[in-house]
Design a protein around this motif. Structure first.
Motif, PDB file in Angstrom:
ATOM      1  N   HIS A 217       8.254  12.846 -50.009  1.00 62.17           N
ATOM      2  CA  HIS A 217       8.526  13.959 -49.097  1.00 62.17           C
ATOM      3  C   HIS A 217       7.226  14.611 -48.660  1.00 62.17           C
ATOM      4  CE1 HIS A 217      12.948  14.626 -50.587  1.00 62.17           C
ATOM      5  NE2 HIS A 217      12.876  13.753 -49.598  1.00 62.17           N
ATOM      6  N   VAL A 218       6.335  14.844 -49.615  1.00 60.26           N
ATOM      7  CA  VAL A 218       5.054  15.479 -49.283  1.00 60.26           C
ATOM      8  C   VAL A 218       4.278  14.628 -48.284  1.00 60.26           C
ATOM      9  CG1 VAL A 218       2.825  16.222 -50.194  1.00 60.26           C
ATOM     10  CG2 VAL A 218       4.915  16.669 -51.503  1.00 60.26           C
ATOM     11  N   LYS A 219       4.187  13.343 -48.533  1.00 60.59           N
ATOM     12  CA  LYS A 219       3.425  12.458 -47.661  1.00 60.59           C
ATOM     13  C   LYS A 219       4.003  12.415 -46.253  1.00 60.59           C
ATOM     14  CE  LYS A 219       0.526  11.278 -50.866  1.00 60.59           C
ATOM     15  NZ  LYS A 219      -0.835  11.879 -50.858  1.00 60.59           N
ATOM     16  N   SER A 220       5.295  12.638 -46.122  1.00 64.02           N
ATOM     17  CA  SER A 220       5.931  12.579 -44.802  1.00 64.02           C
ATOM     18  C   SER A 220       5.541  13.750 -43.912  1.00 64.02           C
ATOM     19  CB  SER A 220       7.461  12.512 -44.959  1.00 64.02           C
ATOM     20  OG  SER A 220       7.834  11.293 -45.569  1.00 64.02           O
ATOM     21  N   PHE A 221       4.908  14.774 -44.474  1.00 61.12           N
ATOM     22  CA  PHE A 221       4.366  15.853 -43.648  1.00 61.12           C
ATOM     23  C   PHE A 221       3.190  15.358 -42.809  1.00 61.12           C
ATOM     24  CE2 PHE A 221       7.103  18.497 -46.041  1.00 61.12           C
ATOM     25  CZ  PHE A 221       7.199  19.719 -45.385  1.00 61.12           C
ATOM     26  N   GLY A 222       2.714  14.154 -43.093  1.00 61.20           N
ATOM     27  CA  GLY A 222       1.679  13.548 -42.266  1.00 61.20           C
ATOM     28  C   GLY A 222       2.236  12.744 -41.116  1.00 61.20           C
ATOM     29  N   SER A 223       3.558  12.798 -40.912  1.00 62.84           N
ATOM     30  CA  SER A 223       4.205  12.069 -39.817  1.00 62.84           C
ATOM     31  C   SER A 223       4.248  12.902 -38.551  1.00 62.84           C
ATOM     32  CB  SER A 223       5.636  11.680 -40.214  1.00 62.84           C
ATOM     33  OG  SER A 223       5.643  10.880 -41.366  1.00 62.84           O
ATOM     34  N   LYS A 224       4.370  12.222 -37.427  1.00 64.44           N
ATOM     35  CA  LYS A 224       4.421  12.894 -36.136  1.00 64.44           C
ATOM     36  C   LYS A 224       5.815  13.470 -35.887  1.00 64.44           C
ATOM     37  CE  LYS A 224       1.994  11.210 -32.837  1.00 64.44           C
ATOM     38  NZ  LYS A 224       1.429  10.403 -31.728  1.00 64.44           N
ATOM     39  N   VAL A 225       5.861  14.671 -35.342  1.00 70.12           N
ATOM     40  CA  VAL A 225       7.124  15.319 -34.981  1.00 70.12           C
ATOM     41  C   VAL A 225       7.798  14.528 -33.858  1.00 70.12           C
ATOM     42  CG1 VAL A 225       8.119  17.400 -33.959  1.00 70.12           C
ATOM     43  CG2 VAL A 225       6.368  17.595 -35.739  1.00 70.12           C
ATOM     44  N   VAL A 226       9.103  14.315 -33.976  1.00 71.98           N
ATOM     45  CA  VAL A 226       9.838  13.559 -32.959  1.00 71.98           C
ATOM     46  C   VAL A 226      10.746  14.455 -32.121  1.00 71.98           C
ATOM     47  CG1 VAL A 226       9.760  11.437 -34.316  1.00 71.98           C
ATOM     48  CG2 VAL A 226      11.741  12.980 -34.538  1.00 71.98           C
ATOM     49  N   ILE A 227      11.004  15.678 -32.585  1.00 77.03           N
ATOM     50  CA  ILE A 227      11.893  16.553 -31.830  1.00 77.03           C
ATOM     51  C   ILE A 227      11.153  17.180 -30.648  1.00 77.03           C
ATOM     52  CG2 ILE A 227      13.297  17.063 -33.868  1.00 77.03           C
ATOM     53  CD1 ILE A 227      11.879  19.820 -33.937  1.00 77.03           C
ATOM     54  N   LYS A 228      11.920  17.722 -29.706  1.00 69.53           N
ATOM     55  CA  LYS A 228      11.351  18.377 -28.539  1.00 69.53           C
ATOM     56  C   LYS A 228      11.123  19.872 -28.771  1.00 69.53           C
ATOM     57  CE  LYS A 228      13.843  15.210 -25.435  1.00 69.53           C
ATOM     58  NZ  LYS A 228      14.887  15.115 -24.373  1.00 69.53           N
ATOM     59  N   SER A 229      11.936  20.466 -29.623  1.00 69.14           N
ATOM     60  CA  SER A 229      11.969  21.929 -29.750  1.00 69.14           C
ATOM     61  C   SER A 229      10.903  22.430 -30.725  1.00 69.14           C
ATOM     62  CB  SER A 229      13.359  22.371 -30.209  1.00 69.14           C
ATOM     63  OG  SER A 229      14.354  21.861 -29.357  1.00 69.14           O
ATOM     64  N   ILE A 230       9.652  22.231 -30.367  1.00 66.33           N
ATOM     65  CA  ILE A 230       8.565  22.589 -31.268  1.00 66.33           C
ATOM     66  C   ILE A 230       8.403  24.109 -31.355  1.00 66.33           C
ATOM     67  CG2 ILE A 230       6.075  22.427 -31.648  1.00 66.33           C
ATOM     68  CD1 ILE A 230       6.218  19.618 -30.435  1.00 66.33           C
ATOM     69  N   LYS A 231       8.469  24.791 -30.228  1.00 61.78           N
ATOM     70  CA  LYS A 231       8.296  26.242 -30.257  1.00 61.78           C
ATOM     71  C   LYS A 231       9.393  26.927 -31.086  1.00 61.78           C
ATOM     72  CE  LYS A 231       7.750  30.332 -27.340  1.00 61.78           C
ATOM     73  NZ  LYS A 231       7.710  30.855 -25.947  1.00 61.78           N
ATOM     74  N   PRO A 232      10.685  26.609 -30.887  1.00 62.78           N
ATOM     75  CA  PRO A 232      11.707  27.212 -31.753  1.00 62.78           C
ATOM     76  C   PRO A 232      11.520  26.868 -33.225  1.00 62.78           C
ATOM     77  CG  PRO A 232      12.731  26.273 -29.802  1.00 62.78           C
ATOM     78  CD  PRO A 232      11.299  25.822 -29.791  1.00 62.78           C
ATOM     79  N   LEU A 233      10.992  25.668 -33.508  1.00 65.62           N
ATOM     80  CA  LEU A 233      10.720  25.303 -34.895  1.00 65.62           C
ATOM     81  C   LEU A 233       9.642  26.206 -35.485  1.00 65.62           C
ATOM     82  CD1 LEU A 233      11.029  23.397 -37.335  1.00 65.62           C
ATOM     83  CD2 LEU A 233       9.302  21.920 -36.266  1.00 65.62           C
ATOM     84  N   GLN A 234       8.568  26.420 -34.729  1.00 61.46           N
ATOM     85  CA  GLN A 234       7.495  27.295 -35.194  1.00 61.46           C
ATOM     86  C   GLN A 234       7.998  28.722 -35.419  1.00 61.46           C
ATOM     87  OE1 GLN A 234       4.772  25.893 -31.878  1.00 61.46           O
ATOM     88  NE2 GLN A 234       3.280  26.357 -33.476  1.00 61.46           N
ATOM     89  N   GLU A 235       8.844  29.186 -34.517  1.00 59.09           N
ATOM     90  CA  GLU A 235       9.373  30.542 -34.641  1.00 59.09           C
ATOM     91  C   GLU A 235      10.223  30.681 -35.897  1.00 59.09           C
ATOM     92  OE1 GLU A 235       9.483  31.594 -29.862  1.00 59.09           O
ATOM     93  OE2 GLU A 235      11.305  30.936 -30.879  1.00 59.09           O
ATOM     94  N   ALA A 236      11.023  29.642 -36.193  1.00 57.03           N
ATOM     95  CA  ALA A 236      11.832  29.669 -37.410  1.00 57.03           C
ATOM     96  C   ALA A 236      10.950  29.652 -38.650  1.00 57.03           C
ATOM     97  CB  ALA A 236      12.799  28.482 -37.417  1.00 57.03           C
TER      98      ALA A 236
END
Length: 245
Positions: A217-236
């Motif tokens: 799980h930790v290593k997967s934080f090195g993966s590229k984001v595939v979703i479009k809603s990056i700004k709402p994700l950051q806000e959450a």
């Protein structure tokens, strides 16, 4: 807040000071960390990503992980006794991820003394196979017990993918939603990522969590984001600061 022309790596979105409200890093108490040494590795790796505070949430699931408040607090005491500096560094606190069903109502909620994320905010989860009968009644009973239910990873309940209206019903019933960060990189599959996008675009996600169980799980934080809603994700993610005090 960060803005990207290209899809970022997930760990690039984790700003310094991030408060994680969902993980399984206590040793030997559920399907997360198996021992103190693993807990140390996981917490340090989370710190390297940018996490500053960790509220770890071992499962409470009767018949599988029969954790009581005392069991969880004892596991924390064990870790803190040998890794006190580590626990202090990440301001480690304990709550639990409670499995919602009728057993929860009769054997756990009625006893009270639950471990919350903060104040009355209670992290809860559902079966991955099907929702419990009378779920909205169970949610109401949780609220009548004085708790605010925060539903863990709603995007991972596949039976709701075919009926998105249920998400609206759960929100209307008073549930808050916590998105798993790894859903944004496709870790759980394309369908889960698509629903994560839908919930973010629909402004239904209140908070986020790592749900880290192991080093993969930790290593997967090195993966590229595939979703479009990056700004709402950051806000959450930023709203998680509510749990920092």
């Amino acid at each position: 807040m960060l803005f990207f022309k290209k899809k970022p790596i997930l760990k690039e979105l984790v700003s310094s000071g991030y408060v994680d409200i969902h993980s399984h890093v206590l040793p030997g108490i559920d399907d997360g960390s198996k021992d103190v040494e693993t807990s140390e590795v996981l917490l340090n790796e989370m710190g390297n990503i940018g996490f500053s505070k960790v509220i770890t949430t071992p499962h409470t699931l009767p018949g599988v992980w029969d954790n009581s408040r005392g069991d969880i607090e004892n596991a924390f005491t064990e870790l803190n006794s040998v890794k006190g500096a580590l626990c202090s560094k990440y301001e480690l606190r304990v709550a639990s991820e409670y499995f919602l069903d009728n057993v929860f109502l009769t054997k756990i909620l009625d006893k009270g003394n639950l471990l919350t994320l903060k104040d009355n905010y209670l992290l809860v989860e559902l079966s991955y196979l099907n929702p419990p009968i009378g779920l909205k009644d169970i949610i109401f009973a949780v609220q009548m017990g004085g708790y605010q239910p925060v539903l863990a990873h709603p995007e991972r309940y596949l039976y709701y993918h075919r009926d998105k209206g249920m998400y609206d019903e759960l929100k209307a019933a008073g549930c808050m939603f916590q998105l798993n960060l790894l859903s944004s990189v496709g870790y759980y599959g394309k369908g889960v990522s698509e629903i994560a996008d839908y919930l973010l675009e629909s402004d239904m996600i209140d908070y986020t969590g790592s749900d880290i169980h192991h080093i993969r799980h930790v290593k997967s934080f090195g993966s590229k984001v595939v979703i479009k809603s990056i700004k709402p994700l950051q806000e959450a993610m930023e709203r998680n600061s509510f749990f920092g005090s």
